[in-house]
Design an enzyme around this catalytic site. Structure first.
Site, PDB file in Angstrom:
ATOM      1  N   ASN A   7      43.207  30.328  41.010  1.00 10.28           N
ATOM      2  CA  ASN A   7      43.701  31.550  41.366  1.00 10.28           C
ATOM      3  C   ASN A   7      44.585  31.566  42.584  1.00 10.28           C
ATOM      4  O   ASN A   7      44.194  31.244  43.750  1.00 10.28           O
ATOM      5  CB  ASN A   7      42.558  32.719  41.662  1.00 10.28           C
ATOM      6  CG  ASN A   7      43.099  34.116  41.856  1.00 10.28           C
ATOM      7  OD1 ASN A   7      43.939  34.275  42.713  1.00 10.28           O
ATOM      8  ND2 ASN A   7      42.627  34.988  41.520  1.00 10.28           N
ATOM      9  N   HIS A  10      46.093  34.387  46.927  1.00  7.56           N
ATOM     10  CA  HIS A  10      45.885  34.417  48.362  1.00  7.56           C
ATOM     11  C   HIS A  10      47.152  33.372  49.066  1.00  7.56           C
ATOM     12  O   HIS A  10      47.251  33.419  50.007  1.00  7.56           O
ATOM     13  CB  HIS A  10      44.659  34.140  48.835  1.00  7.56           C
ATOM     14  CG  HIS A  10      44.031  35.230  48.677  1.00  7.56           C
ATOM     15  ND1 HIS A  10      43.870  36.609  48.960  1.00  7.56           N
ATOM     16  CD2 HIS A  10      42.551  34.924  47.772  1.00  7.56           C
ATOM     17  CE1 HIS A  10      42.965  37.096  48.456  1.00  7.56           C
ATOM     18  NE2 HIS A  10      41.977  36.235  47.810  1.00  7.56           N
ATOM     19  N   HIS A  43      46.813  37.964  40.150  1.00 11.18           N
ATOM     20  CA  HIS A  43      46.204  39.297  39.737  1.00 11.18           C
ATOM     21  C   HIS A  43      47.499  40.315  40.190  1.00 11.18           C
ATOM     22  O   HIS A  43      47.634  40.106  41.458  1.00 11.18           O
ATOM     23  CB  HIS A  43      44.996  39.578  40.390  1.00 11.18           C
ATOM     24  CG  HIS A  43      44.530  40.970  40.533  1.00 11.18           C
ATOM     25  ND1 HIS A  43      43.001  41.241  40.695  1.00 11.18           N
ATOM     26  CD2 HIS A  43      44.694  41.939  39.607  1.00 11.18           C
ATOM     27  CE1 HIS A  43      42.720  42.388  40.450  1.00 11.18           C
ATOM     28  NE2 HIS A  43      43.820  43.017  39.805  1.00 11.18           N
ATOM     29  N   ARG A  45      47.915  43.420  41.198  1.00 11.65           N
ATOM     30  CA  ARG A  45      47.152  44.713  41.490  1.00 11.65           C
ATOM     31  C   ARG A  45      48.012  45.714  41.655  1.00 11.65           C
ATOM     32  O   ARG A  45      49.090  45.603  41.924  1.00 11.65           O
ATOM     33  CB  ARG A  45      46.323  44.456  42.962  1.00 11.65           C
ATOM     34  CG  ARG A  45      45.290  43.181  42.865  1.00 11.65           C
ATOM     35  CD  ARG A  45      44.575  43.466  44.277  1.00 11.65           C
ATOM     36  NE  ARG A  45      43.616  44.541  44.379  1.00 11.65           N
ATOM     37  CZ  ARG A  45      42.328  44.515  44.094  1.00 11.65           C
ATOM     38  NH1 ARG A  45      41.877  43.378  43.919  1.00 11.65           N
ATOM     39  NH2 ARG A  45      41.617  45.649  44.204  1.00 11.65           N
ATOM     40  N   ARG A  49      49.270  44.165  46.548  1.00 13.29           N
ATOM     41  CA  ARG A  49      48.975  43.588  47.836  1.00 13.29           C
ATOM     42  C   ARG A  49      49.298  42.076  47.844  1.00 13.29           C
ATOM     43  O   ARG A  49      49.567  41.770  49.106  1.00 13.29           O
ATOM     44  CB  ARG A  49      47.516  44.102  48.359  1.00 13.29           C
ATOM     45  CG  ARG A  49      46.441  43.164  47.630  1.00 13.29           C
ATOM     46  CD  ARG A  49      44.960  43.586  48.003  1.00 13.29           C
ATOM     47  NE  ARG A  49      44.594  44.801  47.882  1.00 13.29           N
ATOM     48  CZ  ARG A  49      43.114  45.090  47.707  1.00 13.29           C
ATOM     49  NH1 ARG A  49      42.472  44.371  47.939  1.00 13.29           N
ATOM     50  NH2 ARG A  49      42.896  46.208  47.490  1.00 13.29           N
ATOM     51  N   GLU A  70      45.491  38.473  35.460  1.00  6.86           N
ATOM     52  CA  GLU A  70      44.477  39.691  35.697  1.00  6.86           C
ATOM     53  C   GLU A  70      44.947  41.085  36.108  1.00  6.86           C
ATOM     54  O   GLU A  70      45.956  41.307  36.766  1.00  6.86           O
ATOM     55  CB  GLU A  70      43.437  39.485  37.027  1.00  6.86           C
ATOM     56  CG  GLU A  70      42.805  38.281  36.784  1.00  6.86           C
ATOM     57  CD  GLU A  70      41.974  37.740  38.015  1.00  6.86           C
ATOM     58  OE1 GLU A  70      41.256  37.040  38.006  1.00  6.86           O
ATOM     59  OE2 GLU A  70      41.943  38.616  38.993  1.00  6.86           O
ATOM     60  N   THR A 101      37.584  41.893  43.535  1.00  6.81           N
ATOM     61  CA  THR A 101      37.043  42.620  42.828  1.00  6.81           C
ATOM     62  C   THR A 101      35.624  42.201  42.868  1.00  6.81           C
ATOM     63  O   THR A 101      35.049  41.595  42.655  1.00  6.81           O
ATOM     64  CB  THR A 101      37.291  41.656  41.405  1.00  6.81           C
ATOM     65  OG1 THR A 101      38.919  41.382  41.356  1.00  6.81           O
ATOM     66  CG2 THR A 101      37.091  42.675  40.142  1.00  6.81           C
ATOM     67  N   GLU A 151      34.621  37.203  31.061  1.00  8.35           N
ATOM     68  CA  GLU A 151      34.412  35.899  32.374  1.00  8.35           C
ATOM     69  C   GLU A 151      33.436  36.690  32.765  1.00  8.35           C
ATOM     70  O   GLU A 151      33.206  37.698  33.216  1.00  8.35           O
ATOM     71  CB  GLU A 151      35.627  36.234  33.022  1.00  8.35           C
ATOM     72  CG  GLU A 151      35.669  35.319  34.356  1.00  8.35           C
ATOM     73  CD  GLU A 151      36.942  34.903  35.005  1.00  8.35           C
ATOM     74  OE1 GLU A 151      38.003  35.262  34.411  1.00  8.35           O
ATOM     75  OE2 GLU A 151      36.692  34.891  36.351  1.00  8.35           O
ATOM     76  N   HIS A 192      34.309  33.697  40.518  1.00  7.27           N
ATOM     77  CA  HIS A 192      34.360  34.629  41.562  1.00  7.27           C
ATOM     78  C   HIS A 192      33.219  34.112  42.478  1.00  7.27           C
ATOM     79  O   HIS A 192      32.039  34.038  42.338  1.00  7.27           O
ATOM     80  CB  HIS A 192      33.825  36.181  41.252  1.00  7.27           C
ATOM     81  CG  HIS A 192      34.355  37.139  42.201  1.00  7.27           C
ATOM     82  ND1 HIS A 192      33.916  37.477  43.691  1.00  7.27           N
ATOM     83  CD2 HIS A 192      35.540  37.818  42.183  1.00  7.27           C
ATOM     84  CE1 HIS A 192      34.851  38.075  44.434  1.00  7.27           C
ATOM     85  NE2 HIS A 192      35.615  38.562  43.492  1.00  7.27           N
TER      86      HIS A 192
HETATM   87  N1  PXP Z   1      37.912  35.734  38.425  1.00  6.99           N
HETATM   88  C1  PXP Z   1      38.422  37.149  38.499  1.00  6.99           C
HETATM   89  C2  PXP Z   1      38.313  37.902  37.279  1.00  6.99           C
HETATM   90  C3  PXP Z   1      38.712  37.630  39.805  1.00  6.99           C
HETATM   91  O1  PXP Z   1      39.238  38.766  39.862  1.00  6.99           O
HETATM   92  C4  PXP Z   1      38.791  36.667  40.838  1.00  6.99           C
HETATM   93  C5  PXP Z   1      39.246  37.130  42.157  1.00  6.99           C
HETATM   94  O2  PXP Z   1      40.510  37.637  42.107  1.00  6.99           O
HETATM   95  C6  PXP Z   1      38.207  35.220  40.618  1.00  6.99           C
HETATM   96  C7  PXP Z   1      38.036  34.957  39.375  1.00  6.99           C
HETATM   97  C8  PXP Z   1      38.425  34.086  41.610  1.00  6.99           C
HETATM   98  O3  PXP Z   1      37.576  34.564  42.701  1.00  6.99           O
HETATM   99  P1  PXP Z   1      37.542  33.876  44.067  1.00  6.99           P
HETATM  100  O4  PXP Z   1      39.085  34.102  44.820  1.00  6.99           O
HETATM  101  O5  PXP Z   1      36.294  34.331  44.993  1.00  6.99           O
HETATM  102  O6  PXP Z   1      37.358  32.139  43.825  1.00  6.99           O
END
Ligand code: PXP
Length: 249
Positions: A7, A10, A43, A45, A49, A70, A101, A151, A192
């Site tokens: 992901n 960031h 994602h 959003r 953001r 996402e 999330t 997931e 997550h």
């Molecule tokens: N899976 C989903 C569905 C998420 O919303 C996120 C966070 O955007 C992640 C995985 C990744 O989580 P993390 O950034 O904490 O590794």
């Protein structure tokens, strides 16, 4: 082999802090693929953001890169996602004030709506996933919704491990849900809050096929990459000081 989805939201958070172009999530998407990720997760959003529409469009146009987008259940986001045509979508709950999330979808409340959304994407041959808490009821509802994948939200487990609290109960819950989902024919993903400490127990669960990891990897890459970036800057500064141009200034 389990698939790793990285992901890169960031990267965009960091870029947006300056409102300019660096670091570029499009470049990051190509880079993580080159470095061994099986897919890239972004994602889009509702408040944009981090990832913006243009980022999503550009990243989804990269050839031979699997993109997991996402999305919330908001009409505007669904329309956008259908236009952008990612390879996969993961439907997640969204709340304006949350930092990330915070939990899984409320399937009980939104089952009909989510089922309709899932059908729209499946009709376009886009793989669908639902981000859910490790709950047997939610697994059964996910099957009724006819999603391809689920997931499982590992945030609670990750927080328990990180704060050195007992995590066995939550871990057993995740294992049970995974087993049932697999038996029902759902493809199971997890994600997550995963980091070097929390990834191993989750990766050891046989029926989990994909892990989606973001924040930790991006944070860790700062420490791994900072020595190189400082060294290069040092070299450039030193080389300029010794060059004739530098000497004239
Ligand atoms: N899976 C989903 C569905 C998420 O919303 C996120 C966070 O955007 C992640 C995985 C990744 O989580 P993390 O950034 O904490 O590794």
């Amino acid at each position: 082999m389990k698939r790793l989805g990285v992901n890169i939201d960031h990267i965009a958070t960091l870029r947006n802090a300056r409102g300019e172009f660096h670091p570029d999530p499009y470049y990051a998407a190509n880079y993580v693929k080159k470095k061994g990720a099986d897919s890239v997760t972004i994602h889009l959003r509702e408040d944009r953001r981090h990832i913006k529409d243009l980022d999503a469009k550009k990243i989804c146009s990269i050839k031979n890169l699997l993109v997991n987008l996402e999305i919330s259940t908001k009409d505007e986001i669904i329309k956008n996602a259908l236009r952008i045509k990612p390879d996969f979508v993961c439907i997640v709950p969204e709340n304006r004030k949350e930092i990330t999330t915070e939990g899984g979808l409320n399937l009980l409340k939104n089952k009909k709506k989510i089922k309709k959304i899932v059908k729209k994407f499946k009709d376009k041959k886009i793989r669908t996933s639902l981000f859910i808490n490790p709950s047997i009821k939610d697994i059964i509802m996910s099957k009724d919704i006819e999603t391809d994948c689920i997931e499982i939200h590992t945030g609670k487990l990750a927080n328990l491990v990180k704060s050195k609290k007992k995590f066995k109960k939550e871990f057993t819950r995740i294992k049970r849900c995974t087993k049932l989902a697999h038996k029902l024919g759902l493809v199971v993903h997890a994600g997550h809050g995963l980091d070097y400490d929390t990834v191993s127990p989750i990766a050891a669960i046989p029926s989990i096929e994909e892990l989606n990891i973001g924040h930790f990897l991006i944070g860790e890459s700062i420490f791994r990459g900072l020595p190189f970036a400082i060294e290069k800057m040092r070299q450039l500064i030193d080389a300029s000081c010794n060059s004739p141009v530098g000497a004239n200034r």
